[in-house]
Motif scaffolding. Structure first.
Motif, PDB file in Angstrom:
ATOM      1  N   ASP A   1      -0.497  -4.378   3.337  1.00  0.00           N
ATOM      2  CA  ASP A   1      -0.782  -3.133   3.812  1.00  0.00           C
ATOM      3  C   ASP A   1       0.178  -3.174   5.238  1.00  0.00           C
ATOM      4  O   ASP A   1      -0.285  -3.587   5.959  1.00  0.00           O
TER       5      ASP A   1
ATOM      6  N   GLU B   1       0.880  -1.237   0.125  1.00  0.00           N
ATOM      7  CA  GLU B   1      -0.035  -0.013   0.003  1.00  0.00           C
ATOM      8  C   GLU B   1       0.893   1.463  -0.083  1.00  0.00           C
ATOM      9  O   GLU B   1       0.487   2.200  -0.405  1.00  0.00           O
TER      10      GLU B   1
ATOM     11  N   ARG C   1      -8.873   0.230   0.421  1.00  0.00           N
ATOM     12  CA  ARG C   1      -8.260  -0.166  -0.836  1.00  0.00           C
ATOM     13  C   ARG C   1      -8.693  -1.580  -0.927  1.00  0.00           C
ATOM     14  O   ARG C   1      -8.539  -2.421   0.032  1.00  0.00           O
TER      15      ARG C   1
ATOM     16  N   GLU D   1      -6.873  -4.107   1.572  1.00  0.00           N
ATOM     17  CA  GLU D   1      -7.631  -4.137   2.832  1.00  0.00           C
ATOM     18  C   GLU D   1      -8.776  -5.282   2.671  1.00  0.00           C
ATOM     19  O   GLU D   1      -9.283  -5.970   3.271  1.00  0.00           O
TER      20      GLU D   1
ATOM     21  N   ASP E   1      -1.488  -0.732   8.840  1.00  0.00           N
ATOM     22  CA  ASP E   1      -2.707  -0.243   8.645  1.00  0.00           C
ATOM     23  C   ASP E   1      -3.143   0.706   9.807  1.00  0.00           C
ATOM     24  O   ASP E   1      -2.878   0.207  10.992  1.00  0.00           O
TER      25      ASP E   1
HETATM   26 MG    MG Z   1      -4.487   0.783   5.112  1.00  0.00          MG
END
Ligand code: MG
Ligand code: AHM
Length: 342
Positions: A121, A99, A283, A287, A124
């Motif tokens: 990711d 990400e 996303r 995610e 997050d």
């Molecule tokens: Mg994130």
């Protein structure tokens, strides 16, 4: 000495669990097992930093903004690098994507490529780090589509339906590793005294009796009529049901994990006013898809409000999607409201 009469609890380490899963697939070569083990190792390394964030000089922001236009936290960069460094040279991956990066992360040409694709990711919810709120790492593993050689963008742009493994690490009051290979969802808690993830939540099923709903109600004026009517329904304002408790942390792993265990729904819908969020904030690849795969394996459902998240064919690496995820009945109810009013 054990004489056979003692009550004892079987302790299953993550390594043993992954190996046992592998042995039920005779065709397995062990590559995926090693990949998962390396992700768990990355989780331990990241956890060792996140749990000391307030002490270390690492706390604070870098000067950079990432591809999403957000200020990059130093811990984001650390998590991103850790995942990359533990995986780029192993010969297990064709390509990676994070990400934090605009483009795919190729495997350097001096290393062999493998058959899997890793998307992540790295941290997050990192805007919460300064406030000691749990954050997490989300990961997704696919089989490559391209034949061989360097992995491609197309290898990364796969629908969630193709996922081989999805999982997350949550760095909270304890560190947990939760994953599925499509055979149930299993959770492990890191025992910091021995440095091992131990099986603490085998075969997680999300409760059919939802306990909570989670959404940023501060955005209500930006939501569609359907989303607002659905929210009224959850709040018991339309007299169709009793009000459901609201819990919103604003850190996806914390909100998702709580609702996975307790039952409930999380949603982050499209925003009708903010031009940067016409498809919401989250996303698809980093995610929504991995979490939709996990929730489906736990008996729940993930939708963009119209269709199953797992059926969406991504068009770009950083594509966003509205997300409604959790208890199947509630997510389907959300779809009904959106269909009726939007
Ligand atoms: Mg994130
Ligand atoms: P990030 O990937 O930049 O950390 O942002 C995602 C986070 C999620 O953890 C969380 O669900 C969401 O942003 C909260 O957004 P908001 O503050 O708009 O409610």
């Amino acid at each position: 000495m054990l004489d056979g009469n003692e009550d004892y609890i079987q302790i299953t380490t993550i390594e043993r669990h992954i190996l046992e899963e592998q042995s039920s697939h005779p065709e397995a070569t062990g590559v995926l097992t090693s990949l998962l083990y390396d992700i768990a190792l990355a989780g331990k390394v990241i956890a060792s930093k996140t749990t000391r964030a307030g002490l270390a000089e690492i706390l604070g922001r870098t000067e950079e903004t990432n591809v999403q236009g957000e200020v990059v936290q130093k811990l984001d960069r650390f998590a991103d690098l850790t995942l990359y460094r533990l995986n780029y040279h192993t010969g297990r991956l064709a390509v990676m994507a994070s990400e934090e990066h605009a483009d795919i992360l190729p495997i350097p040409p001096e290393y062999r490529t493998g058959k899997y694709v890793l998307l992540f990711d790295p941290l997050d919810g990192s805007s919460n780090i300064d406030f000691n709120i749990p954050v997490g790492t989300i990961f997704a593993v696919y089989r490559r589509i391209s034949e061989d050689g360097p992995g491609t963008l197309e290898d990364c742009l796969q629908p969630g339906r193709n996922l081989v493994v999805a999982g997350y690490l949550i760095y909270g009051s304890s560190t947990m590793f939760v994953y599925t290979t499509g055979h149930g969802v299993h959770g492990f808690t890191l025992d910091p005294s021995v440095g091992e993830f131990l099986l603490s939540h085998p075969h997680i099923r999300t409760s059919e009796e939802p306990a909570y709903f989670s959404a940023n109600l501060g955005n209500r004026t930006c939501w569609s009529e359907g989303v607002n009517k659905f929210t009224d329904y959850l709040l018991g304002l339309d007299s169709q049901r009793e009000a459901l408790n609201l819990r919103y942390i604003g850190s996806l792993m914390a909100d998702f994990h709580r609702n996975l265990l307790s039952g409930g729904i999380f949603y982050y819908p499209a925003d009708r006013k903010d031009p940067t969020k016409p498809r919401g904030k989250l996303r698809l690849l980093y995610e929504a898809s991995p979490l939709a795969f996990i929730i489906e394996q736990a008996g729940g459902y993930g939708s963009d409000g119209e269709q199953n998240i797992l059926d969406i064919h991504p068009e770009s690496l950083h594509q966003r999607t509205p997300l409604f995820i959790g208890n199947r009945e509630l997510v389907e109810k959300a779809e009904d409201f959106l269909k009726r009013y939007d």
